[in-house]
Design a protein around this motif. Structure first.
Motif, short mmCIF file in Angstrom:
data_model
loop_
_atom_site.label_atom_id
_atom_site.label_comp_id
_atom_site.label_asym_id
_atom_site.label_seq_id
_atom_site.Cartn_x
_atom_site.Cartn_y
_atom_site.Cartn_z
N ILE A 1 0.86 -1.18 0.00
CA ILE A 1 0.00 0.00 0.00
C ILE A 1 0.90 1.24 0.00
O ILE A 1 1.82 1.35 0.83
N LEU A 2 0.66 2.12 -0.98
CA LEU A 2 1.52 3.29 -1.17
C LEU A 2 0.70 4.58 -1.01
O LEU A 2 -0.48 4.61 -1.36
N ILE A 3 1.37 5.61 -0.49
CA ILE A 3 0.80 6.96 -0.54
C ILE A 3 1.87 7.84 -1.17
O ILE A 3 3.04 7.79 -0.75
N ASN A 4 1.48 8.62 -2.17
CA ASN A 4 2.45 9.44 -2.91
C ASN A 4 3.61 8.60 -3.43
O ASN A 4 4.78 9.00 -3.35
N ASP A 5 3.30 7.38 -3.89
CA ASP A 5 4.29 6.44 -4.42
C ASP A 5 5.31 5.95 -3.39
O ASP A 5 6.34 5.40 -3.75
N LYS A 6 5.04 6.17 -2.13
CA LYS A 6 5.93 5.65 -1.08
C LYS A 6 5.18 4.62 -0.25
O LYS A 6 3.98 4.78 0.01
N LYS A 7 5.92 3.62 0.22
CA LYS A 7 5.25 2.51 0.90
C LYS A 7 4.86 2.88 2.33
O LYS A 7 5.69 3.32 3.12
N VAL A 8 3.58 2.66 2.64
CA VAL A 8 3.09 2.93 3.99
C VAL A 8 2.71 1.63 4.70
O VAL A 8 2.64 1.58 5.92
N CYS A 9 2.54 0.57 3.92
CA CYS A 9 2.08 -0.70 4.51
C CYS A 9 2.48 -1.88 3.63
O CYS A 9 2.47 -1.78 2.41
N GLY A 10 2.85 -2.98 4.28
CA GLY A 10 3.13 -4.22 3.56
C GLY A 10 2.37 -5.37 4.18
O GLY A 10 2.11 -5.36 5.40
N LEU A 11 1.98 -6.32 3.35
CA LEU A 11 1.24 -7.48 3.85
C LEU A 11 1.98 -8.76 3.48
O LEU A 11 2.46 -8.89 2.35
N LEU A 12 2.05 -9.65 4.43
CA LEU A 12 2.70 -10.95 4.18
C LEU A 12 1.74 -12.05 4.60
O LEU A 12 1.53 -12.28 5.79
N CYS A 13 1.12 -12.71 3.60
CA CYS A 13 0.16 -13.79 3.90
C CYS A 13 0.86 -15.12 3.72
O CYS A 13 1.47 -15.37 2.68
N GLU A 14 0.77 -15.95 4.74
CA GLU A 14 1.44 -17.25 4.69
C GLU A 14 0.43 -18.34 5.02
O GLU A 14 -0.46 -18.16 5.86
N MET A 15 0.65 -19.47 4.35
CA MET A 15 -0.30 -20.58 4.52
C MET A 15 0.36 -21.68 5.35
O MET A 15 1.55 -21.92 5.19
N THR A 16 -0.39 -22.30 6.24
CA THR A 16 0.17 -23.46 6.94
C THR A 16 -0.82 -24.61 6.79
O THR A 16 -2.03 -24.38 6.68
N GLN A 17 -0.28 -25.80 6.75
CA GLN A 17 -1.15 -26.97 6.63
C GLN A 17 -1.12 -27.75 7.93
O GLN A 17 -0.04 -28.08 8.43
N GLU A 18 -2.29 -28.00 8.50
CA GLU A 18 -2.32 -28.74 9.75
C GLU A 18 -2.69 -30.20 9.51
O GLU A 18 -2.97 -30.58 8.38
N GLN A 19 -2.68 -30.96 10.61
CA GLN A 19 -3.08 -32.36 10.48
C GLN A 19 -4.48 -32.44 9.89
O GLN A 19 -5.29 -31.55 10.14
N GLY A 20 -4.73 -33.46 9.12
CA GLY A 20 -6.06 -33.61 8.54
C GLY A 20 -6.22 -32.76 7.30
O GLY A 20 -7.34 -32.54 6.83
N ASN A 21 -5.08 -32.24 6.79
CA ASN A 21 -5.07 -31.52 5.51
C ASN A 21 -5.80 -30.18 5.51
O ASN A 21 -6.08 -29.64 4.46
N SER A 22 -6.16 -29.66 6.69
CA SER A 22 -6.84 -28.36 6.65
C SER A 22 -5.79 -27.25 6.58
O SER A 22 -4.67 -27.40 7.06
N PHE A 23 -6.19 -26.13 5.95
CA PHE A 23 -5.24 -25.04 5.75
C PHE A 23 -5.59 -23.86 6.65
O PHE A 23 -6.76 -23.56 6.86
N SER A 24 -4.54 -23.21 7.13
CA SER A 24 -4.73 -21.94 7.84
C SER A 24 -3.99 -20.87 7.06
O SER A 24 -2.99 -21.15 6.41
N VAL A 25 -4.45 -19.65 7.17
CA VAL A 25 -3.74 -18.54 6.57
C VAL A 25 -3.40 -17.55 7.68
O VAL A 25 -4.24 -17.23 8.51
N VAL A 26 -2.15 -17.12 7.67
CA VAL A 26 -1.75 -16.06 8.59
C VAL A 26 -1.57 -14.79 7.76
O VAL A 26 -0.80 -14.76 6.81
N ILE A 27 -2.34 -13.77 8.11
CA ILE A 27 -2.21 -12.47 7.43
C ILE A 27 -1.34 -11.59 8.32
O ILE A 27 -1.73 -11.26 9.44
N GLY A 28 -0.18 -11.22 7.83
CA GLY A 28 0.71 -10.33 8.59
C GLY A 28 0.62 -8.93 8.01
O GLY A 28 0.75 -8.74 6.80
N ILE A 29 0.39 -7.95 8.87
CA ILE A 29 0.22 -6.58 8.40
C ILE A 29 1.21 -5.67 9.14
O ILE A 29 1.26 -5.66 10.37
N GLY A 30 1.98 -4.94 8.37
CA GLY A 30 2.90 -3.96 8.95
C GLY A 30 2.53 -2.58 8.41
O GLY A 30 2.51 -2.39 7.19
#
Ligand code: BTN
Length: 266
Positions: free
Chosen positions: A122-151
């Protein structure tokens, strides 16, 4: 102002009116990375909606193995654990959904309009104000979780950015000329994300893509996209129905990209 961990966690929890997010709130003075801790919780079967917030991170991570500079009392660093019942190839919607929710919160506060840069800066005036890092994890039983990281760069003044970021980063305080209450902003962010997530679970990804497109100025611009050691250049045209970037190369051929690092040059 620093956070007051115990009362702030309680305060967020009591005042959140969410259906999915905020089942538990972990608020810490310092951690290596809120994403790492949220993933640990996911492995130990934590409930959907867990939020990890830290005052500072010693190993804050960005995309492409980069470091996310995370000093105390300035930025927002948080991660949210979601467990949507989706196929892994639909999980990219969650990244776009996080971008749409965060930019909406930023635009409620910012005196200047923010823009999304694909896939999730996410940019304001072409400069970065925010970044997102979404990561997936797989747990037992094949279910997926997503971790949304926001800075989010909230209350930094220019001198507080490291030398290599001074030209490319900004904060909401720099844009507005006055400091912002981080706790109020976190509450608003979690509420918006919860609403968008609920809507997405009910209606699917169509409106996420539509909202994402309304919040970018990328289309029609000349860009180069770096994917590993390959660089593709062309004009950013659109997002397709899966959220992939459609890039028109100079020979007229459309390339559809599901990942990469964009640089604008026109
Ligand atoms: C990027 O722009 O490359 C993504 C930056 C993501 C930073 C956030 S801060 C909270 C969460 N914890 C991390 O280690 N990273 C994300």
């Amino acid at each position: 102002m620093p956070y007051d961990y115990e009362s702030d966690a309680a305060n967020i929890k009591e005042n959140l009116n969410c259906l999915h997010i905020g089942s538990d709130i972990v608020f810490l003075p310092e951690i290596d990375s809120t994403n790492n801790l949220a993933k640990e919780y996911a492995k130990n079967n934590a409930q959907e909606g867990l939020v990890v917030i830290a005052e500072s991170q010693t190993g804050g991570r960005g995309r492409m193995g980069r470091v996310w500079h995370s000093p105390p009392e300035t930025g927002i660093y948080l991660s949210i654990l979601l467990k949507p019942n989706l196929k892994p190839d639909h999980l990219s919607f969650i990244t776009l959904l996080a971008g749409v929710s965060t930019i909406s919160t930023i635009n409620e506060i910012s005196r200047q309009r923010a823009n999304l840069k694909w896939p999730n800066d996410i940019l304001i005036n072409d400069k970065k104000v925010c970044g997102l890092l979404c990561e997936m994890t797989q747990e037992q039983g094949n279910s997926f979780s997503v971790v949304i990281g926001i800075g989010i760069n909230v209350n930094q003044v220019p001198e507080q950015f490291p030398e290599d970021l001074k030209k490319t980063a900004t904060s909401l305080r720099i844009v507005n000329g006055s400091p912002i209450n981080r706790l109020t902003m976190i509450r608003s962010l979690l509420t918006t994300l919860d609403r968008e997530y609920h809507f997405f679970l009910a209606e699917g990804g169509h409106s996420v893509i539509k909202k994402w497109k309304l919040n970018t100025d990328l289309f029609g611009k000349k860009v180069s996209v770096k994917r590993g050691s390959i660089i593709i250049t062309g004009t950013a045209m659109n997002l397709d129905e899966s959220g992939r970037l459609v890039l028109r190369q100079d020979n007229g051929h459309d390339e559809v990209l599901d990942s990469g690092e964009i640089t604008r040059y026109g």
